[in-house]
Write an enzyme that holds these catalytic residues in place. Structure first.
Site, PDB file in Angstrom:
ATOM      1  N   LYS A 188       0.871  -1.179   0.000  1.00  0.00           N
ATOM      2  CA  LYS A 188       0.000   0.000   0.000  1.00  0.00           C
ATOM      3  C   LYS A 188       0.907   1.228   0.000  1.00  0.00           C
ATOM      4  O   LYS A 188       1.475   1.607   1.022  1.00  0.00           O
ATOM      5  CB  LYS A 188      -0.867  -0.018   1.266  1.00  0.00           C
ATOM      6  CG  LYS A 188      -2.207   0.667   1.154  1.00  0.00           C
ATOM      7  CD  LYS A 188      -2.170   2.106   0.726  1.00  0.00           C
ATOM      8  CE  LYS A 188      -1.973   3.067   1.867  1.00  0.00           C
ATOM      9  NZ  LYS A 188      -1.877   4.473   1.399  1.00  0.00           N
ATOM     10  N   GLU A 264       9.109   1.383  11.110  1.00  0.00           N
ATOM     11  CA  GLU A 264      10.166   2.402  10.975  1.00  0.00           C
ATOM     12  C   GLU A 264       9.460   3.742  11.085  1.00  0.00           C
ATOM     13  O   GLU A 264       8.753   4.142  10.160  1.00  0.00           O
ATOM     14  CB  GLU A 264      10.830   2.326   9.594  1.00  0.00           C
ATOM     15  CG  GLU A 264      11.507   1.017   9.280  1.00  0.00           C
ATOM     16  CD  GLU A 264      12.935   0.963   9.758  1.00  0.00           C
ATOM     17  OE1 GLU A 264      13.414   1.934  10.370  1.00  0.00           O
ATOM     18  OE2 GLU A 264      13.568  -0.079   9.532  1.00  0.00           O
ATOM     19  N   CYS A 299      13.764  10.551   6.958  1.00  0.00           N
ATOM     20  CA  CYS A 299      13.511  10.115   8.343  1.00  0.00           C
ATOM     21  C   CYS A 299      14.738  10.280   9.215  1.00  0.00           C
ATOM     22  O   CYS A 299      14.628  10.610  10.385  1.00  0.00           O
ATOM     23  CB  CYS A 299      12.951   8.695   8.376  1.00  0.00           C
ATOM     24  SG  CYS A 299      13.995   7.504   7.555  1.00  0.00           S
ATOM     25  N   GLU A 398       9.003  16.007  15.515  1.00  0.00           N
ATOM     26  CA  GLU A 398       9.518  15.908  14.153  1.00  0.00           C
ATOM     27  C   GLU A 398       8.765  16.857  13.220  1.00  0.00           C
ATOM     28  O   GLU A 398       7.535  16.840  13.189  1.00  0.00           O
ATOM     29  CB  GLU A 398       9.348  14.473  13.652  1.00  0.00           C
ATOM     30  CG  GLU A 398       9.948  14.249  12.279  1.00  0.00           C
ATOM     31  CD  GLU A 398       9.811  12.805  11.812  1.00  0.00           C
ATOM     32  OE1 GLU A 398       8.735  12.204  12.008  1.00  0.00           O
ATOM     33  OE2 GLU A 398      10.789  12.283  11.254  1.00  0.00           O
TER      34      GLU A 398
HETATM   35  P1  ADP Z   1       3.246  10.615   6.776  1.00  0.00           P
HETATM   36  O1  ADP Z   1       2.977  11.577   7.884  1.00  0.00           O
HETATM   37  O2  ADP Z   1       4.667  10.432   6.437  1.00  0.00           O
HETATM   38  O3  ADP Z   1       2.348  10.796   5.606  1.00  0.00           O
HETATM   39  P2  ADP Z   1       1.655   8.380   7.522  1.00  0.00           P
HETATM   40  O4  ADP Z   1       1.928   7.474   8.656  1.00  0.00           O
HETATM   41  O5  ADP Z   1       0.417   9.203   7.571  1.00  0.00           O
HETATM   42  O6  ADP Z   1       2.961   9.226   7.418  1.00  0.00           O
HETATM   43  O7  ADP Z   1       1.660   7.607   6.142  1.00  0.00           O
HETATM   44  C1  ADP Z   1       2.514   6.525   5.855  1.00  0.00           C
HETATM   45  C2  ADP Z   1       1.700   5.464   5.168  1.00  0.00           C
HETATM   46  O8  ADP Z   1       0.718   4.986   6.088  1.00  0.00           O
HETATM   47  C3  ADP Z   1       0.929   5.928   3.938  1.00  0.00           C
HETATM   48  O9  ADP Z   1       0.936   4.909   2.962  1.00  0.00           O
HETATM   49  C4  ADP Z   1      -0.464   6.140   4.473  1.00  0.00           C
HETATM   50  O10 ADP Z   1      -1.479   6.026   3.492  1.00  0.00           O
HETATM   51  C5  ADP Z   1      -0.554   4.999   5.461  1.00  0.00           C
HETATM   52  N1  ADP Z   1      -1.592   5.179   6.489  1.00  0.00           N
HETATM   53  C6  ADP Z   1      -2.069   6.336   6.994  1.00  0.00           C
HETATM   54  N2  ADP Z   1      -3.046   6.096   7.892  1.00  0.00           N
HETATM   55  C7  ADP Z   1      -3.209   4.758   7.969  1.00  0.00           C
HETATM   56  C8  ADP Z   1      -4.057   3.879   8.716  1.00  0.00           C
HETATM   57  N3  ADP Z   1      -4.968   4.332   9.572  1.00  0.00           N
HETATM   58  N4  ADP Z   1      -3.927   2.549   8.521  1.00  0.00           N
HETATM   59  C9  ADP Z   1      -2.989   2.056   7.681  1.00  0.00           C
HETATM   60  N5  ADP Z   1      -2.183   2.832   6.934  1.00  0.00           N
HETATM   61  C10 ADP Z   1      -2.279   4.160   7.071  1.00  0.00           C
END
Ligand code: ADP
Length: 494
Positions: A188, A264, A299, A398
């Protein structure tokens, strides 16, 4: 034939993209799409499929079926190696095209994306392809009437969720060892950086990865990411992203099949400069690159500069000279040293961090603004905030943007205390010409990596992972393979 140029590639329209499930491209079952906005100019670049839970469940079912019938898992490791090496060659042959595609949706400067995205992904597939037929099981030192064999068994179906900052590099760190070990995978990508990973899935198929073994489902994290993480058919989750999402993944795991989660997460990495540093000018230059390249969206970025009091003013002034000299601009221009901030919400969050730092008494030494607004894109000047206190927002949290927090320290003890003074533990840097001090700092700093007399260097031979709230588990190196195997013992009575 003339060589294709970056400008040719950037002019190519990108058709709407579907998922990649069971070896073919398909639209979302709902027909819904999400716009992809380019941070280069703020314009709609294309659409991706807005995945639904049904789309994700179809991909997971495909991955499970592919795993169970052994079309990939039961191949000889040397056969999987051959396919992964071919994939590496295909990526390398199209590196420019893939890198430009990725830059168009994520905004990283192309001279970095070529190396850190396309070429790094090719190297990663090659590394894990090369190593997989050299992984041996064990014969345990049991009593003579027993034969204890320890096998490395693939875990089954791997769910991988990756972010937008280096989608290909980070994606390959997970896809390559997972496939090498014989697993099936559902990936994903971040909704705003899916294009280059969809291309890799196609190339994997062309290289000979069987249908169903490597699937990509695009869409919102809160929809398809959540479905993947809650699935009873996913055996492990590998993730790079924010701490908030990492925490949710642990909850989803607890609520479903208690799948192992390797996370990570973020960092607030200290870069510590002692007054006995041999070449302070070089240290300032490398420290600036260590926070500002890719607009700080790294990161392991050295986002907290800790400087010994007596060299503080001189060092910060030198670092600001580098910060102000950076050419920030169109990430597809090879001369740009820093590209775009990934999205408007990210840019606004960065500016809010600067405002809060002002409110808490920090002093802006350079940058601090949105720039090049007439392009419609999202650009920010490299920003240095001095006088940041341990309790300040900018010290503790961060940014994930081009904002450096500077804090002075008196002596080694205080440097170490400040270095460990956040919930994170991803990376660190120490600049000193005193070898004993360097070792003491490496020993005392709680983080996955400590750079000494440099910042940010690494290659595939060393693991990358955090401690504390920066996560667990490792990407890269042979250590990363462990995640993708279960140990299985055969206890044979002779
Ligand atoms: P960033 O702040 O770097 O965007 P996120 O943690 O929001 O970090 O996003 C990293 C990944 O996690 C993306 O692929 C995002 O779509 C996915 N993501 C965000 N929310 C969820 C969730 N509730 N469940 C699973 N994956 C998620």
């Amino acid at each position: 034939m003339d060589q294709i140029t970056i400008d040719d590639l950037r002019a190519q329209p990108i058709p709407p993209q579907g998922h990649f499930i069971n070896g073919r491209t398909c639209a979302s079952e709902s027909g819904a799409t999400l716009d992809v906005i380019s941070p280069i100019n703020g314009q709609v670049l294309t659409q991706i499929a807005a995945g639904t839970p049904a789309d994700m469940n179809a991909a997971v079912a495909g991955a499970r079926a592919a795993f169970e019938d052994g079309r990939w898992a039961k191949l000889a490791p040397s056969a999987r190696k051959k396919v992964l090496l071919k994939l590496a060659d295909l990526i390398e042959a199209r590196a420019l095209e893939i890198a430009v595609l990725g830059v168009r949706d994520n905004g990283t400067e192309i001279n970095m994306a070529l190396k850190a995205e396309a070429m790094s992904a090719a190297a990663t597939f090659r590394f894990y392809g090369e190593c997989i037929d050299k992984v041996y099981g064990e014969i345990a030192p049991t009593a003579k009437d027993v034969l204890g064999l320890v096998h490395h068994a693939p875990v089954g179906v791997v769910g991988a969720i990756v972010p937008w900052n280096f989608p290909l590099m980070i994606g390959a760190w997970k896809i390559a060892p997972a496939l090498a070990a014989g697993n099936s995978l559902v990936l994903k990508p971040a909704e705003s950086a899916s294009l280059s990973l969809l291309k890799i899935a196609e190339l994997a198929s062309e290289a000979g990865v069987p249908d169903g073994v490597f699937n990509v489902v695009t869409g919102k994290g809160s929809v398809v990411g959540e479905t993947l993480a809650l699935s009873m058919e996913v055996d492990i989750l590998v993730f790079t992203g924010s701490g908030a999402t990492g925490r949710r993944l642990l909850e989803y795991s607890a609520r479903s099949n208690m799948k192992r989660c390797y996370l990570e997460l973020g960092g607030k990495s200290p870069n510590i400069v002692f007054n006995d540093t041999a070449d302070l000018g070089h240290a300032a230059k490398v420290s600036a690159a260590g926070i500002f390249r890719n607009s700080g969206q790294v990161c392991v970025a050295g986002s907290r500069l800790l400087v010994q009091e007596d060299i503080h003013d001189e060092f910060v002034a030198e670092l600001c000279r580098h910060a102000e000299a950076y050419r920030v601009g169109d990430p597809l221009d090879l001369s740009s040293q820093i590209g775009a901030v990934h999205s408007l919400p990210e840019l606004e969050a960065n500016l809010q961090f600067v405002q809060t730092a002002h409110d808490q008494g920090a002093e802006q030494r350079c940058g601090g603004h949105r720039i090049l607004q007439d392009t419609g894109g999202y650009y920010m000047s490299p920003t240095v905030m001095a006088g940041v206190k341990e309790t300040d927002n900018l010290f503790q949290n961060e940014v994930f943007g081009p904002v450096l927090a500077v804090t002075p320290f008196k002596d080694e003890a205080e440097a170490l205390r400040l270095a460990n003074g956040t919930v994170y533990g991803l990376a660190a840097g120490v600049w000193t010409s005193n070898l004993s001090r360097a070792h003491r700092m490496v020993d005392g700093i709680r983080s996955g990596v400590v750079h000494v007399n440099t910042y940010g260097g690494a290659d595939l031979t060393v693991p990358l992972g955090g401690v504390r709230q920066s996560g667990n588990g490792h990407d890269k190196s042979l250590h990363a393979l462990k995640k993708y195997f279960d140990l299985k013992t055969a206890w044979i009575q002779l």
